[in-house]
Motif scaffolding. Structure first.
Motif, PDB file in Angstrom:
ATOM      1  N   SER A   1       1.129  12.780  -7.145  1.00  0.00           N
ATOM      2  CA  SER A   1       2.513  12.760  -7.630  1.00  0.00           C
ATOM      3  C   SER A   1       3.377  13.756  -6.858  1.00  0.00           C
ATOM      4  O   SER A   1       4.551  13.500  -6.605  1.00  0.00           O
ATOM      5  N   SER A   2       2.783  14.880  -6.433  1.00  0.00           N
ATOM      6  CA  SER A   2       3.544  15.845  -5.629  1.00  0.00           C
ATOM      7  C   SER A   2       3.932  15.255  -4.290  1.00  0.00           C
ATOM      8  O   SER A   2       5.082  15.375  -3.854  1.00  0.00           O
ATOM      9  N   LEU A   3       2.991  14.600  -3.620  1.00  0.00           N
ATOM     10  CA  LEU A   3       3.300  14.003  -2.315  1.00  0.00           C
ATOM     11  C   LEU A   3       4.251  12.822  -2.454  1.00  0.00           C
ATOM     12  O   LEU A   3       5.122  12.628  -1.617  1.00  0.00           O
TER      13      LEU A   3
ATOM     14  N   LEU B   1      14.073   4.998   4.120  1.00  0.00           N
ATOM     15  CA  LEU B   1      13.766   5.138   2.701  1.00  0.00           C
ATOM     16  C   LEU B   1      12.578   4.272   2.293  1.00  0.00           C
ATOM     17  O   LEU B   1      11.796   4.642   1.420  1.00  0.00           O
ATOM     18  N   LYS B   2      12.403   3.114   2.934  1.00  0.00           N
ATOM     19  CA  LYS B   2      11.298   2.215   2.611  1.00  0.00           C
ATOM     20  C   LYS B   2       9.983   2.675   3.225  1.00  0.00           C
ATOM     21  O   LYS B   2       8.912   2.301   2.754  1.00  0.00           O
ATOM     22  N   GLU B   3      10.054   3.474   4.272  1.00  0.00           N
ATOM     23  CA  GLU B   3       8.876   3.887   5.024  1.00  0.00           C
ATOM     24  C   GLU B   3       7.850   4.616   4.157  1.00  0.00           C
ATOM     25  O   GLU B   3       6.654   4.349   4.238  1.00  0.00           O
ATOM     26  N   GLY B   4       8.295   5.551   3.334  1.00  0.00           N
ATOM     27  CA  GLY B   4       7.380   6.341   2.515  1.00  0.00           C
ATOM     28  C   GLY B   4       6.611   5.508   1.514  1.00  0.00           C
ATOM     29  O   GLY B   4       5.392   5.635   1.383  1.00  0.00           O
ATOM     30  N   ALA B   5       7.303   4.618   0.819  1.00  0.00           N
ATOM     31  CA  ALA B   5       6.654   3.794  -0.197  1.00  0.00           C
ATOM     32  C   ALA B   5       5.655   2.827   0.435  1.00  0.00           C
ATOM     33  O   ALA B   5       4.551   2.630  -0.082  1.00  0.00           O
ATOM     34  N   THR B   6       6.006   2.240   1.550  1.00  0.00           N
ATOM     35  CA  THR B   6       5.115   1.287   2.221  1.00  0.00           C
ATOM     36  C   THR B   6       3.841   1.972   2.697  1.00  0.00           C
ATOM     37  O   THR B   6       2.741   1.465   2.475  1.00  0.00           O
ATOM     38  N   SER B   7       3.971   3.134   3.328  1.00  0.00           N
ATOM     39  CA  SER B   7       2.791   3.838   3.828  1.00  0.00           C
ATOM     40  C   SER B   7       1.884   4.287   2.692  1.00  0.00           C
ATOM     41  O   SER B   7       0.662   4.241   2.813  1.00  0.00           O
TER      42      SER B   7
ATOM     43  N   ALA C   1      -8.980   5.318  -3.625  1.00  0.00           N
ATOM     44  CA  ALA C   1      -7.565   4.937  -3.750  1.00  0.00           C
ATOM     45  C   ALA C   1      -6.680   6.173  -3.842  1.00  0.00           C
ATOM     46  O   ALA C   1      -5.603   6.228  -3.232  1.00  0.00           O
ATOM     47  N   GLY C   2      -7.134   7.171  -4.600  1.00  0.00           N
ATOM     48  CA  GLY C   2      -6.358   8.412  -4.725  1.00  0.00           C
ATOM     49  C   GLY C   2      -6.214   9.136  -3.400  1.00  0.00           C
ATOM     50  O   GLY C   2      -5.123   9.568  -3.022  1.00  0.00           O
ATOM     51  N   ILE C   3      -7.325   9.238  -2.675  1.00  0.00           N
ATOM     52  CA  ILE C   3      -7.281   9.906  -1.368  1.00  0.00           C
ATOM     53  C   ILE C   3      -6.441   9.097  -0.387  1.00  0.00           C
ATOM     54  O   ILE C   3      -5.656   9.645   0.387  1.00  0.00           O
ATOM     55  N   GLY C   4      -6.577   7.759  -0.432  1.00  0.00           N
ATOM     56  CA  GLY C   4      -5.765   6.904   0.435  1.00  0.00           C
ATOM     57  C   GLY C   4      -4.288   7.025   0.128  1.00  0.00           C
ATOM     58  O   GLY C   4      -3.448   7.070   1.031  1.00  0.00           O
ATOM     59  N   LEU C   5      -3.958   7.087  -1.159  1.00  0.00           N
ATOM     60  CA  LEU C   5      -2.555   7.245  -1.556  1.00  0.00           C
ATOM     61  C   LEU C   5      -2.028   8.595  -1.093  1.00  0.00           C
ATOM     62  O   LEU C   5      -0.902   8.695  -0.600  1.00  0.00           O
ATOM     63  N   LEU C   6      -2.846   9.611  -1.209  1.00  0.00           N
ATOM     64  CA  LEU C   6      -2.468  10.940  -0.755  1.00  0.00           C
ATOM     65  C   LEU C   6      -2.172  10.937   0.744  1.00  0.00           C
ATOM     66  O   LEU C   6      -1.120  11.395   1.188  1.00  0.00           O
ATOM     67  N   GLY C   7      -3.096  10.407   1.527  1.00  0.00           N
ATOM     68  CA  GLY C   7      -2.888  10.335   2.977  1.00  0.00           C
ATOM     69  C   GLY C   7      -1.733   9.429   3.350  1.00  0.00           C
ATOM     70  O   GLY C   7      -0.940   9.743   4.236  1.00  0.00           O
ATOM     71  N   GLY C   8      -1.630   8.282   2.669  1.00  0.00           N
ATOM     72  CA  GLY C   8      -0.532   7.355   2.949  1.00  0.00           C
ATOM     73  C   GLY C   8       0.821   7.952   2.616  1.00  0.00           C
ATOM     74  O   GLY C   8       1.793   7.763   3.352  1.00  0.00           O
ATOM     75  N   ALA C   9       0.895   8.693   1.514  1.00  0.00           N
ATOM     76  CA  ALA C   9       2.162   9.338   1.146  1.00  0.00           C
ATOM     77  C   ALA C   9       2.534  10.408   2.166  1.00  0.00           C
ATOM     78  O   ALA C   9       3.706  10.546   2.529  1.00  0.00           O
ATOM     79  N   ALA C  10       1.534  11.151   2.638  1.00  0.00           N
ATOM     80  CA  ALA C  10       1.811  12.180   3.641  1.00  0.00           C
ATOM     81  C   ALA C  10       2.295  11.552   4.939  1.00  0.00           C
ATOM     82  O   ALA C  10       3.279  11.996   5.534  1.00  0.00           O
ATOM     83  N   MET C  11       1.624  10.494   5.391  1.00  0.00           N
ATOM     84  CA  MET C  11       2.046   9.817   6.617  1.00  0.00           C
ATOM     85  C   MET C  11       3.418   9.178   6.428  1.00  0.00           C
ATOM     86  O   MET C  11       4.255   9.217   7.329  1.00  0.00           O
TER      87      MET C  11
END
Length: 162
Positions: A12-14, A65-71, A98-108
């Motif tokens: 949620s932070s990322l 703006l769409k980039e973050g959500a998509t990644s 899924a959590g780790i992937g979401l974390l990495g995807g949000a960072a990217m």
């Protein structure tokens, strides 16, 4: 259970950092009115040029703006698949993956969106500069219109040793 709560807190932070990306709200460069131009006229031109620049980058800022959500979504899907493959597909590993992937995807996504935001700001500044220059205002690094032979760069004050 503690690991799941910690993972959700990090995610949620990322995700909130990725959501901080916004379109440019104004120029980041200084433009001065030409000598003798009334300030109220300069302010009107400034507003016209801000509108012009905002319209010039409308598509670029929406893409950032769409980039973050998509990644983040792609990262979660890849992480869930990786979690399913590891340890024979237990549901705990799918959630962790899924959590780790979401974390990495949000960072990217946040990094990519930030790059696109910087690009949008640069394009906004260029459009704003062009507009203000066309109205005869003083733009940094460009001689004023009609300044031809009298224009000289400022002296640094340095005098060579003789």
């Amino acid at each position: 259970m503690k690991r799941a709560v910690l993972t959700l807190a990090i995610i949620s932070s990322l995700a909130s950092l990725a959501a901080c990306v916004s379109a440019p709200t104004g120029p980041t460069i200084a433009i001065m009115p030409r000598e003798g131009k009334p300030f109220d006229v300069f302010q009107q031109e400034d507003q016209q040029c801000r509108d012009f620049a905002a319209n010039a980058i409308k598509d670029t800022s929406n893409a950032s703006l769409k980039e973050g959500a998509t990644s983040a979504a792609i990262g979660a899907a890849i992480g869930a698949a990786a979690g399913a493959v590891i340890q024979g597909g237990s549901s705990q590993n799918i959630g962790t993956g899924a959590g780790i992937g979401l974390l990495g995807g949000a960072a990217m996504g946040a990094m990519n969106a930030s790059g696109k935001q910087n690009q949008a700001q640069a394009q906004y500044n260029i459009a704003y500069q062009q507009c203000m220059y066309s109205k005869g205002n003083q733009v940094p690094s460009y001689p004023s219109q009609g300044g031809g032979s009298n224009y000289r760069p400022p002296s640094s004050g340095f005098k060579p040793i003789q």
